[in-house]
Write a protein that holds these residues in place. Structure first.
Motif, PDB file in Angstrom:
ATOM      1  N   GLN A 135       6.284 -51.474  40.097  1.00 53.86           N
ATOM      2  CA  GLN A 135       6.830 -51.073  41.385  1.00 53.86           C
ATOM      3  C   GLN A 135       7.822 -52.104  41.928  1.00 53.86           C
ATOM      4  O   GLN A 135       8.788 -51.740  42.611  1.00 53.86           O
ATOM      5  CB  GLN A 135       5.698 -50.870  42.388  1.00 53.86           C
ATOM      6  N   ALA A 173      11.117 -51.220  40.673  1.00 52.65           N
ATOM      7  CA  ALA A 173      11.654 -50.053  41.394  1.00 52.65           C
ATOM      8  C   ALA A 173      12.202 -50.489  42.746  1.00 52.65           C
ATOM      9  O   ALA A 173      13.254 -50.005  43.194  1.00 52.65           O
ATOM     10  CB  ALA A 173      10.563 -49.007  41.580  1.00 52.65           C
ATOM     11  N   ARG A 174      11.519 -51.420  43.363  1.00 54.45           N
ATOM     12  CA  ARG A 174      11.991 -51.948  44.646  1.00 54.45           C
ATOM     13  C   ARG A 174      13.333 -52.666  44.466  1.00 54.45           C
ATOM     14  O   ARG A 174      14.253 -52.499  45.275  1.00 54.45           O
ATOM     15  CB  ARG A 174      10.929 -52.895  45.201  1.00 54.45           C
ATOM     16  N   ILE A 202      16.035 -45.218  37.743  1.00 55.13           N
ATOM     17  CA  ILE A 202      14.587 -45.389  37.481  1.00 55.13           C
ATOM     18  C   ILE A 202      14.095 -44.351  36.475  1.00 55.13           C
ATOM     19  O   ILE A 202      13.331 -44.663  35.553  1.00 55.13           O
ATOM     20  CB  ILE A 202      13.803 -45.303  38.804  1.00 55.13           C
ATOM     21  N   ALA A 203      14.545 -43.122  36.652  1.00 58.18           N
ATOM     22  CA  ALA A 203      14.116 -42.073  35.709  1.00 58.18           C
ATOM     23  C   ALA A 203      14.606 -42.380  34.301  1.00 58.18           C
ATOM     24  O   ALA A 203      13.883 -42.158  33.317  1.00 58.18           O
ATOM     25  CB  ALA A 203      14.655 -40.735  36.178  1.00 58.18           C
ATOM     26  N   LYS A 204      15.810 -42.907  34.215  1.00 56.75           N
ATOM     27  CA  LYS A 204      16.339 -43.220  32.885  1.00 56.75           C
ATOM     28  C   LYS A 204      15.550 -44.352  32.235  1.00 56.75           C
ATOM     29  O   LYS A 204      15.291 -44.331  31.026  1.00 56.75           O
ATOM     30  CB  LYS A 204      17.816 -43.606  33.010  1.00 56.75           C
ATOM     31  N   LYS A 262      12.405 -45.020  32.881  1.00 62.47           N
ATOM     32  CA  LYS A 262      11.095 -44.457  32.522  1.00 62.47           C
ATOM     33  C   LYS A 262      11.166 -43.668  31.217  1.00 62.47           C
ATOM     34  O   LYS A 262      10.195 -43.592  30.469  1.00 62.47           O
ATOM     35  CB  LYS A 262      10.600 -43.534  33.638  1.00 62.47           C
ATOM     36  N   ALA A 263      12.310 -43.059  30.985  1.00 65.90           N
ATOM     37  CA  ALA A 263      12.449 -42.245  29.780  1.00 65.90           C
ATOM     38  C   ALA A 263      12.472 -43.085  28.514  1.00 65.90           C
ATOM     39  O   ALA A 263      12.218 -42.569  27.427  1.00 65.90           O
ATOM     40  CB  ALA A 263      13.721 -41.407  29.870  1.00 65.90           C
ATOM     41  N   THR A 264      12.762 -44.363  28.671  1.00 67.55           N
ATOM     42  CA  THR A 264      12.856 -45.203  27.475  1.00 67.55           C
ATOM     43  C   THR A 264      11.735 -46.220  27.361  1.00 67.55           C
ATOM     44  O   THR A 264      11.562 -46.819  26.296  1.00 67.55           O
ATOM     45  CB  THR A 264      14.195 -45.975  27.472  1.00 67.55           C
ATOM     46  N   GLU A 265      10.992 -46.418  28.424  1.00 62.99           N
ATOM     47  CA  GLU A 265       9.956 -47.456  28.376  1.00 62.99           C
ATOM     48  C   GLU A 265       8.755 -46.989  27.559  1.00 62.99           C
ATOM     49  O   GLU A 265       8.477 -45.788  27.458  1.00 62.99           O
ATOM     50  CB  GLU A 265       9.520 -47.835  29.784  1.00 62.99           C
ATOM     51  N   LYS A 266       8.045 -47.959  27.007  1.00 59.66           N
ATOM     52  CA  LYS A 266       6.875 -47.629  26.183  1.00 59.66           C
ATOM     53  C   LYS A 266       5.639 -47.420  27.042  1.00 59.66           C
ATOM     54  O   LYS A 266       4.838 -46.543  26.778  1.00 59.66           O
ATOM     55  CB  LYS A 266       6.626 -48.757  25.187  1.00 59.66           C
ATOM     56  N   SER A 267       5.477 -48.265  28.044  1.00 62.65           N
ATOM     57  CA  SER A 267       4.297 -48.144  28.892  1.00 62.65           C
ATOM     58  C   SER A 267       4.705 -48.335  30.343  1.00 62.65           C
ATOM     59  O   SER A 267       5.568 -49.167  30.652  1.00 62.65           O
ATOM     60  CB  SER A 267       3.264 -49.214  28.504  1.00 62.65           C
ATOM     61  N   PRO A 268       4.104 -47.574  31.265  1.00 61.20           N
ATOM     62  CA  PRO A 268       4.466 -47.699  32.681  1.00 61.20           C
ATOM     63  C   PRO A 268       4.141 -49.069  33.263  1.00 61.20           C
ATOM     64  O   PRO A 268       4.708 -49.469  34.275  1.00 61.20           O
ATOM     65  CB  PRO A 268       3.614 -46.623  33.359  1.00 61.20           C
ATOM     66  N   ILE A 315      12.453 -52.307  51.388  1.00 58.81           N
ATOM     67  CA  ILE A 315      12.633 -50.855  51.368  1.00 58.81           C
ATOM     68  C   ILE A 315      11.437 -50.208  52.056  1.00 58.81           C
ATOM     69  O   ILE A 315      10.308 -50.672  51.891  1.00 58.81           O
ATOM     70  CB  ILE A 315      12.765 -50.348  49.926  1.00 58.81           C
ATOM     71  N   LEU A 359      10.420 -46.093  48.895  1.00 61.77           N
ATOM     72  CA  LEU A 359       9.896 -46.709  47.673  1.00 61.77           C
ATOM     73  C   LEU A 359       9.020 -45.725  46.903  1.00 61.77           C
ATOM     74  O   LEU A 359       9.077 -45.652  45.667  1.00 61.77           O
ATOM     75  CB  LEU A 359       9.087 -47.958  48.046  1.00 61.77           C
ATOM     76  N   SER A 386      10.436 -41.014  40.754  1.00 63.22           N
ATOM     77  CA  SER A 386      11.638 -40.408  40.178  1.00 63.22           C
ATOM     78  C   SER A 386      11.413 -40.110  38.707  1.00 63.22           C
ATOM     79  O   SER A 386      10.883 -40.933  37.966  1.00 63.22           O
ATOM     80  CB  SER A 386      12.826 -41.368  40.321  1.00 63.22           C
ATOM     81  N   ASN A 422      13.156 -37.748  35.236  1.00 66.45           N
ATOM     82  CA  ASN A 422      14.063 -36.763  34.676  1.00 66.45           C
ATOM     83  C   ASN A 422      13.316 -36.016  33.580  1.00 66.45           C
ATOM     84  O   ASN A 422      12.124 -36.261  33.355  1.00 66.45           O
ATOM     85  CB  ASN A 422      15.352 -37.412  34.165  1.00 66.45           C
ATOM     86  N   VAL A 435      13.398 -36.125  30.394  1.00 68.23           N
ATOM     87  CA  VAL A 435      12.897 -36.943  29.274  1.00 68.23           C
ATOM     88  C   VAL A 435      11.683 -37.751  29.701  1.00 68.23           C
ATOM     89  O   VAL A 435      10.658 -37.779  29.009  1.00 68.23           O
ATOM     90  CB  VAL A 435      14.015 -37.863  28.748  1.00 68.23           C
ATOM     91  N   SER A 436      11.814 -38.410  30.873  1.00 68.19           N
ATOM     92  CA  SER A 436      10.697 -39.252  31.314  1.00 68.19           C
ATOM     93  C   SER A 436       9.471 -38.403  31.630  1.00 68.19           C
ATOM     94  O   SER A 436       8.336 -38.800  31.364  1.00 68.19           O
ATOM     95  CB  SER A 436      11.105 -40.068  32.539  1.00 68.19           C
ATOM     96  N   ARG A 453       7.847 -37.386  28.409  1.00 69.31           N
ATOM     97  CA  ARG A 453       7.153 -38.538  27.809  1.00 69.31           C
ATOM     98  C   ARG A 453       5.862 -38.848  28.548  1.00 69.31           C
ATOM     99  O   ARG A 453       4.844 -39.174  27.948  1.00 69.31           O
ATOM    100  CB  ARG A 453       8.061 -39.767  27.839  1.00 69.31           C
TER     101      ARG A 453
END
Lengths: 156, 335
Positions: free
Chosen positions: A3, A6-7, A31-33, A35-41, B66, B71, B77, B79, B81-82, B85
């Protein structure tokens, strides 16, 4: 992505674009992009990757904000301490080059290293140092209310 | 190089190095040169102050936060793809969905295991005689052949004796009826070993007494245990008695019941409990009787003539003599 990252991304776009709607859209897209490539949150995103994604999103959304026109300040999206005059930043951000603004935001406000910035911007650390020096000098002059006093040879 | 030969910094170079000077990124020699230049150059002093102010202001911007709503919005957020996944990640699924799937998987595995295991080949399950309660099943009752079942006979006789001692249950005097009414099976008393048996007992007496099953078995006890028979096999030892339970629902039972009673008697049926054939119980009639095996088919045809019959063959500890079957027929009055 954690987080706090993200901030950082949110603050980067809010200060960099100074338009609440566009800033949140750009930050959300970045952020979405990521997340789409990360392995773990729970993993920390590599700083260079974060900078690269933010820069791409910036380029897309910067066009949506007309230059030299009043914009919708992000009043509800952020909490600005009373002692900070955000108008100074708005004056600087209005005319400064995009690369200088991004460099100052990432380096001095979000605390990324010059090496990470050079990697993210795909340039040399010397260029990063030059942009930093130029940008912070211009910002300082705005703070003093002497933006016009910039040396002709110092600011491009 | 001598001190006098050092080249002096130009204003452009000095100004460009001011930021590095403030952030302490210069080596000692360059730092000294910039300091000397600043002392003599008014513009450099102004720029130095501007840089320091700019850094100070930029540092203050770190304190901007923020809002929680923004936040939260950013944190969620997604998309396409995310989102795909995230949904593909097992740990990110909702708890209810995950546990439902686990339960479903366990259920499927259990059902598959039950279907795959050949239960009929497992001795533990093979030895238990089974039947389908909804099916019409006609099977021969294995009468007692072996003298090794003497203990069972004595147990049966003791049961009869108990019937006589405890008196009628539910007003019927019939242990089978009491058992069905209560839903509980009677406990079989383990008989004491029979030691002394009079050798003069005859086998015919045993046959007659077991076939009639009158609830006054005391005189029979001494004669039954002496039936000469071949050595029992393991299958015979494992054999048990059976009772046929039949159910019917008939309208106009008041008129039909006496006819059925009469026809049963004509087929050779004899009451097996203490109540008479066709004993009235509520709106139904109760028949507990023994029947010669040869009359079984005729009995079925007779009953079917009145209406549908549901019949099942249940295992029972009481073993009937060879050629005799035991029936419990309950006819309910209804439409």
């Amino acid at each position: 992505m954690r987080q706090e990252q993200a901030r950082d991304i949110g603050l980067f776009f809010l200060l960099g674009l100074m338009d609440e709607r566009v800033s949140l859209a750009a930050a959300g897209r970045a952020i979405a992009k990521i997340k789409a490539t990360e392995k773990s949150p729970s993993d920390l995103v590599e700083p260079a990757d974060l900078i690269r994604v933010c820069r791409e999103s910036w380029k897309v959304h910067r066009r949506l904000i007309p230059r030299n026109q009043p914009v919708e300040a992000p009043t509800s999206a952020w909490v600005v301490p009373a002692e900070i005059d955000i108008a100074i930043w708005a004056r600087y951000q209005k005319d400064a080059p995009d690369e200088d603004i991004m460099t100052i935001l990432f380096s001095l406000i979000l605390g990324f290293s010059d090496v990470d910035l050079a990697d993210g911007f795909q340039t040399s650390t010397g260029t990063i140092r030059y942009r930093l020096g130029k940008g912070i000098r211009q910002l300082g002059l705005v703070v003093r209310g002497q933006k016009s006093a910039l040396s002709p040879g110092a600011v491009t | 190089m001598k001190e006098n030969d050092k080249r002096k910094l130009t204003p452009f170079l000095a100004h460009e190095m001011l930021f590095d000077y403030v952030t302490d990124q210069l080596d000692h020699e360059r730092r000294k040169a910039v300091e000397e230049f600043i002392k003599e150059d008014r513009e450099s002093q102004n720029l130095l102050e501007a840089i320091q102010r700019g850094i100070s202001y930029a540092e203050s911007l770190k304190r901007i936060e923020i809002s929680a709503e923004a936040l939260d919005e950013l944190d969620h957020s997604e998309n396409l793809v995310s989102l795909s996944r995230r949904l593909a990640r097992w740990s990110q699924w909702p708890d209810s969905l995950r546990w439902s799937l686990v339960a479903l998987m366990i259920s499927m595995c259990t059902a598959g295991t039950v279907m795959i295991i050949p239960w009929n080949t497992i001795p533990l399950f093979k030895s238990t005689p089974g039947f389908e309660s909804g099916s019409f099943e006609i099977a021969r009752v294995q009468g007692r052949k072996a003298g090794g079942d003497d203990g069972q006979i004595v147990a049966d006789q003791q049961e009869d004796g108990l019937d006589a001692q405890t008196g009628p249950l539910e007003g019927s005097g019939d242990e089978e009826f009491a058992e069905e009414s209560s839903g509980a099976r009677p406990t079989i008393q383990v008989p004491p070993p029979v030691v002394a048996v009079p050798p003069a007992a005859t086998s015919t007496a045993a046959t007659v007494s077991a076939a009639t099953r009158v609830p006054t078995p005391a005189p029979v006890q001494t004669t039954v245990a002496h039936v000469p028979a071949p050595a029992p096999t393991s299958a015979q030892k494992a054999s048990r008695g059976y009772v046929y339970r039949a159910f019917m629902t008939l309208s106009d039972l008041e008129n039909i019941a006496p006819k059925i009673t009469q026809q049963l008697k004509e087929l050779g049926a004899e009451k097996a409990g203490e109540v008479e054939l066709g004993w009235r119980r509520g709106s139904g009639r109760y028949y507990h009787f023994s029947l010669p095996e040869m009359s079984e088919q005729k009995l079925m045809e007779t009953l079917r003539g009145y209406g549908p019959v549901r019949i099942s063959k249940d295992p029972h500890p009481r073993v009937m003599p060879q050629g005799q079957l035991r029936f419990i027929l309950w006819i309910e009055s209804g439409v």
